[in-house]
Structure formats: C-alpha cells, structure tokens
Design a protein around this motif. Structure first.
Motif, PDB file in Angstrom:
ATOM      1  N   ARG A   1     -33.557  -6.613  -7.078  1.00  0.00           N
ATOM      2  CA  ARG A   1     -32.468  -6.324  -6.134  1.00  0.00           C
ATOM      3  C   ARG A   1     -33.041  -5.620  -4.926  1.00  0.00           C
ATOM      4  O   ARG A   1     -33.645  -4.557  -5.057  1.00  0.00           O
ATOM      5  CB  ARG A   1     -31.426  -5.417  -6.783  1.00  0.00           C
ATOM      6  N   PRO A   2     -32.854  -6.179  -3.772  1.00  0.00           N
ATOM      7  CA  PRO A   2     -33.306  -5.499  -2.561  1.00  0.00           C
ATOM      8  C   PRO A   2     -32.296  -4.433  -2.165  1.00  0.00           C
ATOM      9  O   PRO A   2     -31.091  -4.644  -2.288  1.00  0.00           O
ATOM     10  CB  PRO A   2     -33.329  -6.623  -1.525  1.00  0.00           C
ATOM     11  N   THR A   3     -32.764  -3.273  -1.750  1.00  0.00           N
ATOM     12  CA  THR A   3     -31.856  -2.222  -1.295  1.00  0.00           C
ATOM     13  C   THR A   3     -31.808  -2.228   0.233  1.00  0.00           C
ATOM     14  O   THR A   3     -32.714  -2.755   0.873  1.00  0.00           O
ATOM     15  CB  THR A   3     -32.316  -0.840  -1.772  1.00  0.00           C
TER      16      THR A   3
ATOM     17  N   LEU B   1     -23.995 -17.311 -13.962  1.00  0.00           N
ATOM     18  CA  LEU B   1     -23.516 -17.742 -15.267  1.00  0.00           C
ATOM     19  C   LEU B   1     -22.154 -18.373 -15.157  1.00  0.00           C
ATOM     20  O   LEU B   1     -21.738 -19.162 -15.976  1.00  0.00           O
ATOM     21  CB  LEU B   1     -23.401 -16.522 -16.172  1.00  0.00           C
TER      22      LEU B   1
ATOM     23  N   LEU C   1     -18.491 -15.556 -11.487  1.00  0.00           N
ATOM     24  CA  LEU C   1     -18.220 -14.126 -11.613  1.00  0.00           C
ATOM     25  C   LEU C   1     -18.226 -13.495 -10.240  1.00  0.00           C
ATOM     26  O   LEU C   1     -19.231 -13.541  -9.544  1.00  0.00           O
ATOM     27  CB  LEU C   1     -19.296 -13.466 -12.470  1.00  0.00           C
TER      28      LEU C   1
ATOM     29  N   ASP D   1     -18.108 -12.343  -6.473  1.00  0.00           N
ATOM     30  CA  ASP D   1     -18.540 -13.044  -5.280  1.00  0.00           C
ATOM     31  C   ASP D   1     -19.509 -14.124  -5.711  1.00  0.00           C
ATOM     32  O   ASP D   1     -20.360 -13.909  -6.543  1.00  0.00           O
ATOM     33  CB  ASP D   1     -19.278 -12.094  -4.327  1.00  0.00           C
TER      34      ASP D   1
ATOM     35  N   VAL E   1     -22.198 -15.101  -4.716  1.00  0.00           N
ATOM     36  CA  VAL E   1     -23.550 -14.998  -4.159  1.00  0.00           C
ATOM     37  C   VAL E   1     -24.441 -14.283  -5.159  1.00  0.00           C
ATOM     38  O   VAL E   1     -23.973 -13.487  -5.966  1.00  0.00           O
ATOM     39  CB  VAL E   1     -23.582 -14.217  -2.825  1.00  0.00           C
TER      40      VAL E   1
ATOM     41  N   ALA F   1     -27.047 -11.597  -6.481  1.00  0.00           N
ATOM     42  CA  ALA F   1     -27.257 -10.191  -6.150  1.00  0.00           C
ATOM     43  C   ALA F   1     -28.745  -9.878  -6.080  1.00  0.00           C
ATOM     44  O   ALA F   1     -29.136  -8.799  -5.686  1.00  0.00           O
ATOM     45  CB  ALA F   1     -26.592  -9.299  -7.194  1.00  0.00           C
TER      46      ALA F   1
ATOM     47  N   GLN G   1     -21.026 -24.369 -16.869  1.00  0.00           N
ATOM     48  CA  GLN G   1     -19.739 -23.902 -17.378  1.00  0.00           C
ATOM     49  C   GLN G   1     -19.144 -24.952 -18.322  1.00  0.00           C
ATOM     50  O   GLN G   1     -18.619 -24.618 -19.398  1.00  0.00           O
ATOM     51  CB  GLN G   1     -18.792 -23.653 -16.196  1.00  0.00           C
TER      52      GLN G   1
END
Lengths: 262, 262
Positions: free
Chosen positions: B91-93, B113, B116, B118, B120, B122, B142
């Motif tokens: 995860r980039p901050t 999956l 869920l 947004d 996009v 993370a 799905q």
DNA sequence: CGGGGGATTGACGTAGCTCAACCCGAGTGG
DNA sequence: CCACTCGGGTTGAGCTACGTCAATCCCCCG
C-alpha cells in the motif's frame, strides 16, 4: 467563575456528568433475535423460512458489561454473533499489554470460523457494554456454510471486508504518527457508533483512554495528551469513558496528516 | 588477513556473490497451469473435471521481475492467482512510503474478490521475480464462487487465514520493537520460501533492505543496523538482496523478545 | 571504468514511552 | 450523609528507540 455564554451549541458541559451512554436495556426477545439474525450480513440474502430454521440452531447468552466472554488460549469451539451491545476483541501480548483488534457492533461476529489452525482463540473477547450474544458451535456453523451457499458467500464478503480494514490498520501503524491514528480511529468509531447531538457526534459506547491506547498502539499517557490537544483545539469533547466529536471536518484533516500546528 | 578456518559448514561466503536465487525459468505450459490450479487452495477440493473446466476461464500472463502488475487506484477488475514466481503487495502512503502487506507465493491470489466497496485496488502489486499469473475477471470469479460452493468455502478459509495473519502483524506493529518484528518476518519468510542449505536456510527470493523495511514498518537504515547485529551474532547471513538464516533457534528467541543482550 | 543502486555506518534529532505525582468523580460502606 | 477509596484521567520531566541526514563503500552492469 464567569460561565461562558454558549455561542451556538451549549457544548460547555465539559466534564459535566452528561453521560448519555445508552447501555441498552437488553430486550433480547426471541422475536428480536430472529430479526437481528435476518438483518445480519450473514443471512440477509436468505429467504425468511431458512432464516427461521437457522435461528433455531443458535443459543442465546447474556453478558454483563465488563465480563469476559472468552480468553485467548481457550479451546475455540463457538462462533458468536453480537445481537445487542458492544464487544471488544483484543490480543494479549506476552508482556501484559493488550492490542485491540476490533470493536464489534450488533450484527457482527467473532470466534472460530472453522477449524483453522490451532483450535484455540487468539484473542480475549470482553463485553464493553451489557451484551446479548447468539452462539453456535463451530461444527454446526461449518455445516450451515455447506448447506447454504449464500451464507458462505456472505461470510466471505464479510471477512474480506475485515481483511481490508486490517490492512488499513497495518498501514497506519507502519506509517503514521499517533495523532493521525487516533483521529482515524475516532472517525471510524463515530461512523459506526455515532449519534448526532446537534452539531456534535457522540460515540455511543464507553471508551476509556486505555481502550483507545490499545486500539492505536500507543500508551494511555500519550492518548491523554493527544485528546487534550484535540479538546483544546475544539475538535473533540470527552470525559470519563465517553468521547464526542465536535468538528468532524477538522478531525478529518488531522487524520489526513494536515496538522494545523496545534 | 587470516582466513577463518570454517568449522562445520563453509558459511564463510559472506558477501560472496553466491546468489542462488533461482529465478524460475518460467515453464508455464498449459499442462503446468492446470496442475497449479488443481493444487491451489481454491480448487483442491474439486474433482479434476471441474478444475479443467474452470482452468479454461483463466488467462495467462507473464511479468518480468520488477514490473508492476497493477497500481493502487486502478479500477479493480481482475483476480489473479500466482502460478510461478513471487509477488509483492504494497500500500502506498500519501507521503511516498510503501507498506508491504504481503509477499505471495505460487498458489496464492490477489486482486479484487468481489465488488467490495470502491472498485479500485488499494495496493500496488509488483513482480518480485519473473512471474506467471493466471487471471480472471471479477465477475467470472464471482460466478465461479456461486456455481462451485466448495470454491467459496476454500476461498473463505483462505481469507480467514490471511485475516489471522494480518491480526498478528497488527499485534507486532503495536507492541514489539523493530528487532523482534524483523526476526518474526524472517522466520515467516523462511517457512514459506526457505530452502535448506546444510544447516542454514536460504530465503529463496530477492529481498532488499528496503523490502524488509516496508514489511516491518521501519526504515532502511534501521533494518540495516538490525541485520548487521544479527549477522555479528551469527544468526543470519545476508548480502545484496538475499538473506540466509544460520541459527533458526536463536532467531526464534529474538522474535520472542529474548534479546541476548546483543 | 564510470555510474548507479543497494548497503553500511555515524552523528544527531525527536516522537512517544516511562516514571511519578496529582486530580477528580463515582461508588460504597459505615 | 459523609468519608474513603479507587479507577480513570491529566500533566510534567526525563529517557530511548528509532527516524533523519549524510558520507562512504562496493558490487554489478553497461
């Protein structure tokens, strides 16, 4: 002492024992139970008939505020759904510290999902308020998962959501200072448990500095200082085991790292 | 310089370019793909016929070492299973730091999956080695979940396991000093990716100080110091983007907080 | 052979922990 | 109804683990 004439809202009840913590009166009737199960993320997709049948498999338990529901190390045999009240999930560390993993509201679950790994709980679970639980044995729940595919899908979605949350927490612990973590935590709590009180939002559950410290990986003292800063800045109001958010906007800024140079 | 006569193993190749990092030659033939899918946790429970049918729904992609597979913020449309190679999920901050959430080995998955939240990603996902991926669209996956309940159950188990791991990470970040976190991380890596080399265990993937720093919420410099300490203590050997564990036992002690007073 | 990316090491600054004193409000028992 | 106690909260004064900045090294690759 010249009492400050309140300007917009009468937020001057600092420290006043205005403790509107509604410890729910625990009306956990069977009908309520059914309704709660039907609304819980698990079973929302199921026809009512199935829900009724499933509900029969759960046992109901009441726990007083402060009581321990189960301890880390206990054999993991049950899955519990919170029907009413708030529950705290914490991992104890070898040196006696507690790391709060989550606070659960009605509709959420804890306990063992399956025979994953060692069959012992990894966490202490305690009732933060008086609580009503619906419990089922791991095996029975496993069989529910097998018999009702929609339940399995809902559970999967649920767990995936939590995983996302856990990743966010990891990011915060890895990269952000305490003040930001506290702000983010308060916002999350307010979202889930907030009740509007005029322009303020009261977090409807008893929450001590210690709890907040355990949720953010900090110490009580540090939390106390941060909360004092936020109070002096007019962003937050708080007292003995209660917190209210006065300025949502600025709290968001703090959470985002825009430290308005205190 | 008196060369130390090696005692048991010739572990004296400190710094020597013995870089036995096997970047797999990438034989990702269709037959292999089938075999990998069949062995992946997702599909292990399914009859071979089903696996074959499912396998047809996946597309195969190759990615060179160091390449980005997808970025945080990209529209989340795919789910990917690692067929061969190692993949880093981070995860980039906002301030440019990276927080590594996981390192994935063959058989594991990443991506979206379900729809869920947004739609996009993370996380940034990059290939740590040359990699072969099997991808499928979120919608198709799905529908797999819906059509093959055992797949849903397996996925649930998988995600639950990861959640457990995430909680452990949260505990560590909240409560333990860097040295312990590094030791625990190395042990975890060695478990999953270790190859025995005499009495030592080589972690079979390129792993820089920066990677380790991003995995433990520390800085490169601190990691470098910790690794130097561990090397001087004879617990670990390492070089440019490789690490080998010499003394599993003592590393365990370090991870447990028994700091042998350096 | 020069350049660059990874690693190491030192000097220094600081966020947050530790230790300790103190305050206050709410039960509780006499 | 008061006094006592006790848990929760606040605040200050150091201390330290770790981050920051900067110099240097060294392997690898073109």
């Amino acid at each position: 002492m010249p009492e400050g004439v309140e300007e917009e809202v009468m937020i001057d009840r600092r420290r006043s024992p205005v403790e509107p913590i509604t410890v729910n009166p625990l009306q956990c009737t069977p009908i309520e139970v059914r309704r709660i199960l039907a609304g819980a993320p698990f079973f929302r997709r199921l026809p009512a008939a199935d829900v009724a049948r499933i509900a029969a498999g759960f046992r109901q338990t009441h726990v007083a505020a402060g009581e321990t529901i189960h301890r880390a190390g206990d054999p993991a045999t049950r899955l519990c759904i919170v029907a009413a009240g708030m529950v705290k999930v914490a991992r104890p560390t070898p040196d006696g510290q507690d790391v709060v993993i989550d606070i659960l509201a009605p509709g959420e679950f804890f306990g063992s999902l399956a025979q994953l790994g060692d069959a012992v709980y990894a966490e202490d679970v305690t009732a933060q308020t008086a609580t009503c639980l619906l419990t089922i044995s791991t095996e029975e729940f496993q069989s529910l998962l097998e018999r009702y595919p929609p339940v399995a899908l809902a559970t999967l979605e649920f767990v995936a959501l939590r995983l996302r949350g856990a990743h966010e927490t990891i990011e915060q612990l890895s990269a952000y200072p305490v003040e930001q973590r506290v702000a983010a935590t308060l916002l999350k709590l307010a979202n889930r448990l907030g009740r509007s009180e005029g322009s303020a939002t009261l977090i409807e559950m008893p929450l001590s500095r210690q709890d907040l410290a355990d949720m953010t990986g900090a110490t009580v003292e540090t939390i106390s200082r941060v909360m004092s800063d936020l109070r002096r800045a007019g962003i937050v109001e708080s007292g003995r085991r209660w917190i209210s958010i006065l300025d949502h906007e600025r709290l968001l800024q703090v959470a985002g790292g825009e430290n308005s140079q205190t």
